[in-house]
Design a protein around this motif. Structure first.
Motif, PDB file in Angstrom:
ATOM      1  N   VAL A 194       0.838  -1.201   0.000  1.00 19.25           N
ATOM      2  CA  VAL A 194       0.000   0.000   0.000  1.00 19.25           C
ATOM      3  C   VAL A 194       0.872   1.249   0.000  1.00 19.25           C
ATOM      4  CG1 VAL A 194      -1.691   1.350   1.333  1.00 19.25           C
ATOM      5  CG2 VAL A 194      -1.958  -1.129   1.109  1.00 19.25           C
ATOM      6  N   LEU A 195       1.906   1.271   0.829  1.00 19.99           N
ATOM      7  CA  LEU A 195       2.777   2.434   0.921  1.00 19.99           C
ATOM      8  C   LEU A 195       3.502   2.723  -0.390  1.00 19.99           C
ATOM      9  CD1 LEU A 195       4.301   1.787   4.467  1.00 19.99           C
ATOM     10  CD2 LEU A 195       2.751   3.635   3.834  1.00 19.99           C
ATOM     11  N   VAL A 233      -1.119  -1.882  -5.510  1.00 20.29           N
ATOM     12  CA  VAL A 233      -2.442  -2.253  -4.970  1.00 20.29           C
ATOM     13  C   VAL A 233      -3.376  -2.839  -6.031  1.00 20.29           C
ATOM     14  CG1 VAL A 233      -2.294  -0.524  -3.136  1.00 20.29           C
ATOM     15  CG2 VAL A 233      -3.307   0.107  -5.324  1.00 20.29           C
ATOM     16  N   LYS A 286     -10.624  -3.952  -2.571  1.00 18.92           N
ATOM     17  CA  LYS A 286     -10.940  -2.596  -2.123  1.00 18.92           C
ATOM     18  C   LYS A 286     -11.075  -2.548  -0.604  1.00 18.92           C
ATOM     19  CE  LYS A 286     -14.314   1.113  -2.740  1.00 18.92           C
ATOM     20  NZ  LYS A 286     -15.591   1.512  -3.384  1.00 18.92           N
ATOM     21  N   LEU A 308      -7.565  -2.627   1.015  1.00 16.33           N
ATOM     22  CA  LEU A 308      -6.895  -1.340   0.794  1.00 16.33           C
ATOM     23  C   LEU A 308      -7.437  -0.281   1.744  1.00 16.33           C
ATOM     24  CD1 LEU A 308      -5.041   0.583  -0.778  1.00 16.33           C
ATOM     25  CD2 LEU A 308      -6.859   0.830  -2.480  1.00 16.33           C
ATOM     26  N   GLU A 309      -8.756  -0.187   1.843  1.00 16.49           N
ATOM     27  CA  GLU A 309      -9.360   0.835   2.713  1.00 16.49           C
ATOM     28  C   GLU A 309      -9.013   0.584   4.174  1.00 16.49           C
ATOM     29  OE1 GLU A 309     -13.486   0.728   1.786  1.00 16.49           O
ATOM     30  OE2 GLU A 309     -13.271   1.972  -0.034  1.00 16.49           O
ATOM     31  N   GLN A 365      -5.341   1.683   4.647  1.00 10.10           N
ATOM     32  CA  GLN A 365      -5.247   3.147   4.564  1.00 10.10           C
ATOM     33  C   GLN A 365      -5.820   3.806   5.812  1.00 10.10           C
ATOM     34  OE1 GLN A 365      -7.281   3.782   0.824  1.00 10.10           O
ATOM     35  NE2 GLN A 365      -5.347   4.054  -0.294  1.00 10.10           N
ATOM     36  N   ARG A 366      -6.916   3.244   6.347  1.00 15.33           N
ATOM     37  CA  ARG A 366      -7.520   3.803   7.563  1.00 15.33           C
ATOM     38  C   ARG A 366      -6.580   3.632   8.751  1.00 15.33           C
ATOM     39  NH1 ARG A 366     -12.053   1.764   6.897  1.00 15.33           N
ATOM     40  NH2 ARG A 366     -11.756  -0.193   8.058  1.00 15.33           N
ATOM     41  N   ILE A 411      -3.316   3.420   8.626  1.00 13.30           N
ATOM     42  CA  ILE A 411      -2.195   4.354   8.412  1.00 13.30           C
ATOM     43  C   ILE A 411      -2.607   5.752   8.829  1.00 13.30           C
ATOM     44  CG2 ILE A 411      -0.823   5.488   6.606  1.00 13.30           C
ATOM     45  CD1 ILE A 411      -0.828   2.770   5.126  1.00 13.30           C
ATOM     46  N   ARG A 412      -3.797   6.175   8.376  1.00 14.42           N
ATOM     47  CA  ARG A 412      -4.270   7.538   8.668  1.00 14.42           C
ATOM     48  C   ARG A 412      -4.544   7.733  10.162  1.00 14.42           C
ATOM     49  NH1 ARG A 412      -8.117   7.281   5.473  1.00 14.42           N
ATOM     50  NH2 ARG A 412      -9.771   6.742   6.949  1.00 14.42           N
TER      51      ARG A 412
END
Length: 337
Positions: A18-19, A23, A28, A31-32, A35-36, A38-39
């Protein structure tokens, strides 16, 4: 990365994918979720770790050798600010990062560039000796901008300009307008590099048209504003009447001098014609608008980045030296004599 993987309930390699943008084969939902995680955890990729990895540092070092930094802010010089902005744009769009270092000392700059583990270095400013320090002191892919070296050797990769030709063209234009006494003005007591080439282009054009260019027709103007204005006032009072046109080595000097002249009752171009070199923001803001030699700074940046990336890939550039073309921009600051 391991902590993020645990939170997202995936493997560390999935987080790494992902970084790094790999991807396409990922669902999906996965990935989400990554990303969540990470955020929400404010994760930031470790650049020093990436530097040691197989992808390289992705850093291109921009070194500006600027020996006037004690008196002047380098970024206030229009050419330097424009070329740095153009280089940053090119580096970013190619997926790299820019490291900028400004110093009056070439050896200090070289040490700093090596300590950052840069993949390539682009050098702006300095002189021939500074360039040789870089060529002898590192094996990092190296590209210069606007350097004139007689003995550069195989590692002399340079993106420059047709400085001589541009000055010749402008001088020929001034002569065609009826000007026979032309002075060339720059801010080096003994012109080297770019200023030397422009001075020689002016001088040769005069001689080719049967006109003399005497040593006193080169006018040194101080790079410090207060001293420059003092010298220019003295020049206009004592010697200005001997010339019908002034050709400045840069638009900045031309526009600044035009303001001073007009503040002191000298009309441009009725009393004296003025031309410059660069066609930057100063040429457009000057009143009357400045007749000048146009160069494309963004093209210098484009070719410099192309050159250094070619060297990073361990390929041989098609040309070690690229001299970009120039053209005349005719505006309102030159009158017929």
């Amino acid at each position: 990365m391991k902590h993020i993987a645990e939170i997202a309930q995936v493997s560390p390699s999935t987080v790494s994918n992902v970084l790094h943008g790999r991807v396409t084969k990922m669902t999906k939902e996965t990935l989400e979720r990554v990303q969540r995680a990470i955020r929400d955890n404010n994760y930031v990729s470790n650049m020093s770790g990436r530097t040691l990895g197989k992808y390289g540092s992705k850093i291109i070092g921009i070194v500006m050798i600027y020996n006037r930094r004690d008196e002047l802010n380098a970024m206030q010089a229009p050419f330097f600010s424009e070329i740095i902005g153009s280089l940053e744009h090119e580096i970013r769009t190619r997926g790299y990062f820019m490291m900028l270092y400004i110093s009056a000392d070439a050896e200090e700059s070289l040490r700093m560039a090596r300590s950052w583990n840069t993949e390539g270095i682009i050098v702006i400013g300095g002189n021939a000796e500074d360039c040789h320090i870089f060529m002898q002191g590192t094996t990092i892919p190296l590209v210069f901008i606007d350097q004139y070296l007689r003995d550069g050797g195989a590692r002399y990769n340079n993106i420059g300009l047709q400085d001589w030709q541009g000055a010749y063209m402008m001088t020929e234009y001034l002569i065609g307008q009826g000007h026979k006494r032309i002075a060339f003005l720059a801010d080096q007591k003994v012109p080297i590099g770019v200023d030397h080439e422009r001075l020689q282009g002016c001088k040769t054009a005069m001689e080719d048209h049967g006109l003399s260019f005497l040593p006193e027709d080169y006018i040194y103007v101080n790079y410090l504003r207060e001293e420059r204005h003092r010298d220019l006032k003295r020049f206009i009072e004592k010697r200005g009447r001997h010339y019908s046109a002034l050709f400045f080595a840069s638009d900045y000097l031309a526009a600044d001098s035009m303001n001073l002249f007009q503040d002191n009752g000298v009309r441009i171009p009725q009393d004296i014609s003025v031309s410059g070199f660069d066609d930057n923001v100063f040429a457009l803001q000057a009143r009357p608008r400045l007749t000048t030699v146009k160069q494309d700074v963004s093209q210098k940046a484009f070719h410099a980045i192309n050159q250094v990336l070619t060297l990073i890939r361990k390929e041989k550039p098609e040309q070690n030296q690229i001299l970009l073309p120039v053209s005349l921009t005719i505006r309102d600051s030159v009158a017929k004599k």
